[in-house]
Design a protein around this motif. Structure first.
Motif, PDB file in Angstrom:
ATOM      1  N   GLY A  19      48.921   2.600  34.951  1.00 23.24           N
ATOM      2  CA  GLY A  19      49.542   3.463  33.957  1.00 23.24           C
ATOM      3  C   GLY A  19      50.720   2.789  33.266  1.00 23.24           C
ATOM      4  O   GLY A  19      50.941   2.982  32.062  1.00 23.24           O
ATOM      5  N   VAL A  20      51.479   2.000  34.013  1.00 26.83           N
ATOM      6  CA  VAL A  20      52.602   1.264  33.429  1.00 26.83           C
ATOM      7  C   VAL A  20      52.090   0.254  32.411  1.00 26.83           C
ATOM      8  O   VAL A  20      52.623   0.131  31.300  1.00 26.83           O
ATOM      9  CB  VAL A  20      53.433   0.568  34.530  1.00 26.83           C
ATOM     10  CG1 VAL A  20      54.442  -0.392  33.920  1.00 26.83           C
ATOM     11  CG2 VAL A  20      54.143   1.620  35.386  1.00 26.83           C
ATOM     12  N   HIS A  21      51.014  -0.485  32.772  1.00 25.13           N
ATOM     13  CA  HIS A  21      50.441  -1.457  31.835  1.00 25.13           C
ATOM     14  C   HIS A  21      49.969  -0.767  30.562  1.00 25.13           C
ATOM     15  O   HIS A  21      50.212  -1.256  29.454  1.00 25.13           O
ATOM     16  CB  HIS A  21      49.261  -2.180  32.493  1.00 25.13           C
ATOM     17  CG  HIS A  21      49.671  -3.339  33.339  1.00 25.13           C
ATOM     18  ND1 HIS A  21      49.924  -4.593  32.825  1.00 25.13           N
ATOM     19  CD2 HIS A  21      49.900  -3.430  34.670  1.00 25.13           C
ATOM     20  CE1 HIS A  21      50.280  -5.407  33.796  1.00 25.13           C
ATOM     21  NE2 HIS A  21      50.275  -4.731  34.932  1.00 25.13           N
ATOM     22  N   ARG A  22      49.317   0.383  30.709  1.00 22.23           N
ATOM     23  CA  ARG A  22      48.842   1.132  29.536  1.00 22.23           C
ATOM     24  C   ARG A  22      50.015   1.555  28.651  1.00 22.23           C
ATOM     25  O   ARG A  22      49.981   1.383  27.427  1.00 22.23           O
ATOM     26  CB  ARG A  22      48.069   2.364  30.014  1.00 22.23           C
ATOM     27  CG  ARG A  22      47.599   3.315  28.913  1.00 22.23           C
ATOM     28  CD  ARG A  22      47.325   4.686  29.487  1.00 22.23           C
ATOM     29  NE  ARG A  22      48.551   5.283  30.015  1.00 22.23           N
ATOM     30  CZ  ARG A  22      48.599   6.085  31.084  1.00 22.23           C
ATOM     31  NH1 ARG A  22      47.501   6.375  31.755  1.00 22.23           N
ATOM     32  NH2 ARG A  22      49.748   6.595  31.471  1.00 22.23           N
ATOM     33  N   ASP A  23      51.065   2.079  29.274  1.00 20.02           N
ATOM     34  CA  ASP A  23      52.203   2.589  28.503  1.00 20.02           C
ATOM     35  C   ASP A  23      52.979   1.471  27.816  1.00 20.02           C
ATOM     36  O   ASP A  23      53.490   1.652  26.702  1.00 20.02           O
ATOM     37  CB  ASP A  23      53.140   3.394  29.414  1.00 20.02           C
ATOM     38  CG  ASP A  23      52.490   4.674  29.899  1.00 20.02           C
ATOM     39  OD1 ASP A  23      51.409   5.029  29.393  1.00 20.02           O
ATOM     40  OD2 ASP A  23      53.065   5.319  30.802  1.00 20.02           O
ATOM     41  N   LEU A  24      53.079   0.306  28.450  1.00 19.70           N
ATOM     42  CA  LEU A  24      53.783  -0.811  27.829  1.00 19.70           C
ATOM     43  C   LEU A  24      53.014  -1.371  26.638  1.00 19.70           C
ATOM     44  O   LEU A  24      53.611  -1.974  25.743  1.00 19.70           O
ATOM     45  CB  LEU A  24      54.036  -1.918  28.857  1.00 19.70           C
ATOM     46  CG  LEU A  24      55.055  -1.584  29.952  1.00 19.70           C
ATOM     47  CD1 LEU A  24      55.122  -2.719  30.973  1.00 19.70           C
ATOM     48  CD2 LEU A  24      56.441  -1.314  29.373  1.00 19.70           C
ATOM     49  N   ARG A  25      51.704  -1.153  26.594  1.00 20.83           N
ATOM     50  CA  ARG A  25      50.889  -1.616  25.465  1.00 20.83           C
ATOM     51  C   ARG A  25      50.874  -0.618  24.310  1.00 20.83           C
ATOM     52  O   ARG A  25      50.589  -0.990  23.178  1.00 20.83           O
ATOM     53  CB  ARG A  25      49.442  -1.856  25.916  1.00 20.83           C
ATOM     54  CG  ARG A  25      49.225  -3.059  26.800  1.00 20.83           C
ATOM     55  CD  ARG A  25      47.738  -3.416  26.867  1.00 20.83           C
ATOM     56  NE  ARG A  25      46.920  -2.260  27.215  1.00 20.83           N
ATOM     57  CZ  ARG A  25      46.567  -1.932  28.450  1.00 20.83           C
ATOM     58  NH1 ARG A  25      46.982  -2.674  29.465  1.00 20.83           N
ATOM     59  NH2 ARG A  25      45.816  -0.879  28.679  1.00 20.83           N
ATOM     60  N   ASP A  26      51.140   0.666  24.602  1.00 22.23           N
ATOM     61  CA  ASP A  26      50.939   1.705  23.599  1.00 22.23           C
ATOM     62  C   ASP A  26      52.092   2.699  23.637  1.00 22.23           C
ATOM     63  O   ASP A  26      52.253   3.445  24.606  1.00 22.23           O
ATOM     64  CB  ASP A  26      49.610   2.419  23.870  1.00 22.23           C
ATOM     65  CG  ASP A  26      49.194   3.341  22.738  1.00 22.23           C
ATOM     66  OD1 ASP A  26      50.078   3.974  22.120  1.00 22.23           O
ATOM     67  OD2 ASP A  26      47.984   3.458  22.489  1.00 22.23           O
ATOM     68  N   ALA A  27      52.905   2.711  22.568  1.00 21.66           N
ATOM     69  CA  ALA A  27      54.094   3.568  22.529  1.00 21.66           C
ATOM     70  C   ALA A  27      53.746   5.054  22.574  1.00 21.66           C
ATOM     71  O   ALA A  27      54.526   5.861  23.076  1.00 21.66           O
ATOM     72  CB  ALA A  27      54.902   3.263  21.272  1.00 21.66           C
ATOM     73  N   THR A  28      52.577   5.428  22.053  1.00 24.01           N
ATOM     74  CA  THR A  28      52.168   6.828  22.105  1.00 24.01           C
ATOM     75  C   THR A  28      51.900   7.253  23.546  1.00 24.01           C
ATOM     76  O   THR A  28      52.278   8.352  23.967  1.00 24.01           O
ATOM     77  CB  THR A  28      50.909   7.058  21.245  1.00 24.01           C
ATOM     78  OG1 THR A  28      51.202   6.704  19.894  1.00 24.01           O
ATOM     79  CG2 THR A  28      50.485   8.513  21.284  1.00 24.01           C
ATOM     80  N   GLU A  29      51.248   6.391  24.316  1.00 22.98           N
ATOM     81  CA  GLU A  29      50.990   6.695  25.730  1.00 22.98           C
ATOM     82  C   GLU A  29      52.293   6.753  26.519  1.00 22.98           C
ATOM     83  O   GLU A  29      52.469   7.611  27.398  1.00 22.98           O
ATOM     84  CB  GLU A  29      50.045   5.644  26.333  1.00 22.98           C
ATOM     85  CG  GLU A  29      48.641   5.664  25.766  1.00 22.98           C
ATOM     86  CD  GLU A  29      47.873   6.924  26.132  1.00 22.98           C
ATOM     87  OE1 GLU A  29      48.257   7.605  27.093  1.00 22.98           O
ATOM     88  OE2 GLU A  29      46.883   7.227  25.437  1.00 22.98           O
ATOM     89  N   MET A  30      53.225   5.851  26.218  1.00 22.27           N
ATOM     90  CA  MET A  30      54.528   5.878  26.893  1.00 22.27           C
ATOM     91  C   MET A  30      55.227   7.209  26.623  1.00 22.27           C
ATOM     92  O   MET A  30      55.761   7.852  27.530  1.00 22.27           O
ATOM     93  CB  MET A  30      55.383   4.715  26.406  1.00 22.27           C
ATOM     94  CG  MET A  30      56.804   4.699  26.961  1.00 22.27           C
ATOM     95  SD  MET A  30      56.847   4.285  28.721  1.00 22.27           S
ATOM     96  CE  MET A  30      56.664   2.488  28.621  1.00 22.27           C
ATOM     97  N   HIS A  31      55.225   7.622  25.366  1.00 24.13           N
ATOM     98  CA  HIS A  31      55.861   8.892  24.999  1.00 24.13           C
ATOM     99  C   HIS A  31      55.213  10.050  25.754  1.00 24.13           C
ATOM    100  O   HIS A  31      55.900  10.937  26.273  1.00 24.13           O
ATOM    101  CB  HIS A  31      55.739   9.092  23.489  1.00 24.13           C
ATOM    102  CG  HIS A  31      56.344  10.364  22.996  1.00 24.13           C
ATOM    103  ND1 HIS A  31      55.588  11.445  22.637  1.00 24.13           N
ATOM    104  CD2 HIS A  31      57.636  10.741  22.817  1.00 24.13           C
ATOM    105  CE1 HIS A  31      56.377  12.431  22.247  1.00 24.13           C
ATOM    106  NE2 HIS A  31      57.627  12.023  22.353  1.00 24.13           N
ATOM    107  N   ARG A  32      53.887  10.035  25.837  1.00 21.81           N
ATOM    108  CA  ARG A  32      53.166  11.117  26.533  1.00 21.81           C
ATOM    109  C   ARG A  32      53.547  11.153  28.019  1.00 21.81           C
ATOM    110  O   ARG A  32      53.777  12.219  28.588  1.00 21.81           O
ATOM    111  CB  ARG A  32      51.659  10.909  26.363  1.00 21.81           C
ATOM    112  CG  ARG A  32      50.816  12.030  26.934  1.00 21.81           C
ATOM    113  CD  ARG A  32      49.348  11.817  26.628  1.00 21.81           C
ATOM    114  NE  ARG A  32      49.077  11.969  25.209  1.00 21.81           N
ATOM    115  CZ  ARG A  32      48.514  11.048  24.433  1.00 21.81           C
ATOM    116  NH1 ARG A  32      48.199   9.861  24.946  1.00 21.81           N
ATOM    117  NH2 ARG A  32      48.287  11.271  23.170  1.00 21.81           N
ATOM    118  N   THR A  33      53.626   9.987  28.634  1.00 24.37           N
ATOM    119  CA  THR A  33      53.996   9.945  30.058  1.00 24.37           C
ATOM    120  C   THR A  33      55.410  10.459  30.278  1.00 24.37           C
ATOM    121  O   THR A  33      55.664  11.261  31.182  1.00 24.37           O
ATOM    122  CB  THR A  33      53.882   8.503  30.587  1.00 24.37           C
ATOM    123  OG1 THR A  33      52.514   8.090  30.553  1.00 24.37           O
ATOM    124  CG2 THR A  33      54.392   8.398  32.029  1.00 24.37           C
TER     125      THR A  33
END
Length: 218
Positions: A19-33
């Motif tokens: 999940g950390v790798h996904r969020d660091l690649r995609d700002a929208t996913e980081m915001h959602r988390t």
């Protein structure tokens, strides 16, 4: 001065977590988390209503997320194993602010200006243009002054731009610059407001969170 309340979570990320790798690649996913840290039911603008701001700080020793909100933070809502989290109340910091106080600051911002259009296009709005170099530095000096800080020093460090992926999402590329330095507080109330609201554009994508420490702190 008005009493201000906010909390700051410091999350030392587990870089082996998917999940950390996904969020660091995609700002929208980081915001959602990160929105999982604040209460549900905040209406159509939950980030704005919760006051959630965040910044990614990367050093050779750790990758850390700082997350601030006026709403209560619940780190137990993050995915299991996402990172080690410490939460502190910022009320003592707000109470200590006063004109003449020396501070060290850090902020990642998205300096930008709106393009001026010719008079023949007076009914249209120009594009938002990212600023770099001296123009970006001058932008930060002006915004800091508006926020009740007189800068004594600034050290710019360009950051990786915020990105968004996915077929259904238009591309996103926010230019980000981190500034570190020292300053003197000139207006405690204006500074408190800026600390809570964030500074500049790109707040959902890791820009605008201003953090302070006493100038004498190491």
């Amino acid at each position: 001065m008005t009493a201000h309340h906010a909390s700051l979570a410091r999350i030392r990320l587990n870089l082996r977590h998917r999940g950390v790798h996904r969020d660091l690649r995609d700002a929208t996913e980081m915001h959602r988390t990160l929105m999982r840290l604040v209460p549900d039911g905040l209406g159509d603008s939950p980030r704005l209503r919760s006051g959630l701001l965040y910044r990614l700080d990367v050093t050779e020793h750790a990758t850390t997320l700082l997350v601030q909100a006026a709403a209560p933070l619940t780190p137990e809502n993050l995915p299991a194993g996402y990172g080690e989290t410490d939460v502190k109340d910022l009320s003592p910091m707000f109470a200590a602010l006063r004109p003449g106080l020396g501070v060290r600051y850090r902020i990642t911002v998205n300096p930008a200006k709106r393009e001026r259009l010719p008079l023949t296009q007076k009914n249209k709005r120009g594009s938002v243009v990212p600023l770099t170099g001296p123009e970006a530095d001058q932008w930060w000096v002006r915004r800091a002054a508006d926020a009740g800080l007189q800068l004594k020093s600034l050290l710019p460090a360009p950051q990786d731009p915020a990105r968004r992926h996915g077929k259904n999402n238009p591309p996103l590329r926010h230019s980000l610059i981190r500034y570190d330095g020292t300053a003197t507080v000139t207006d405690a109330e204006a500074l408190s407001t800026a600390l809570l609201a964030g500074i500049g554009r790109g707040k959902p994508y890791g820009a605008g969170l201003l953090t302070l420490a006493p100038a004498s702190a190491q």
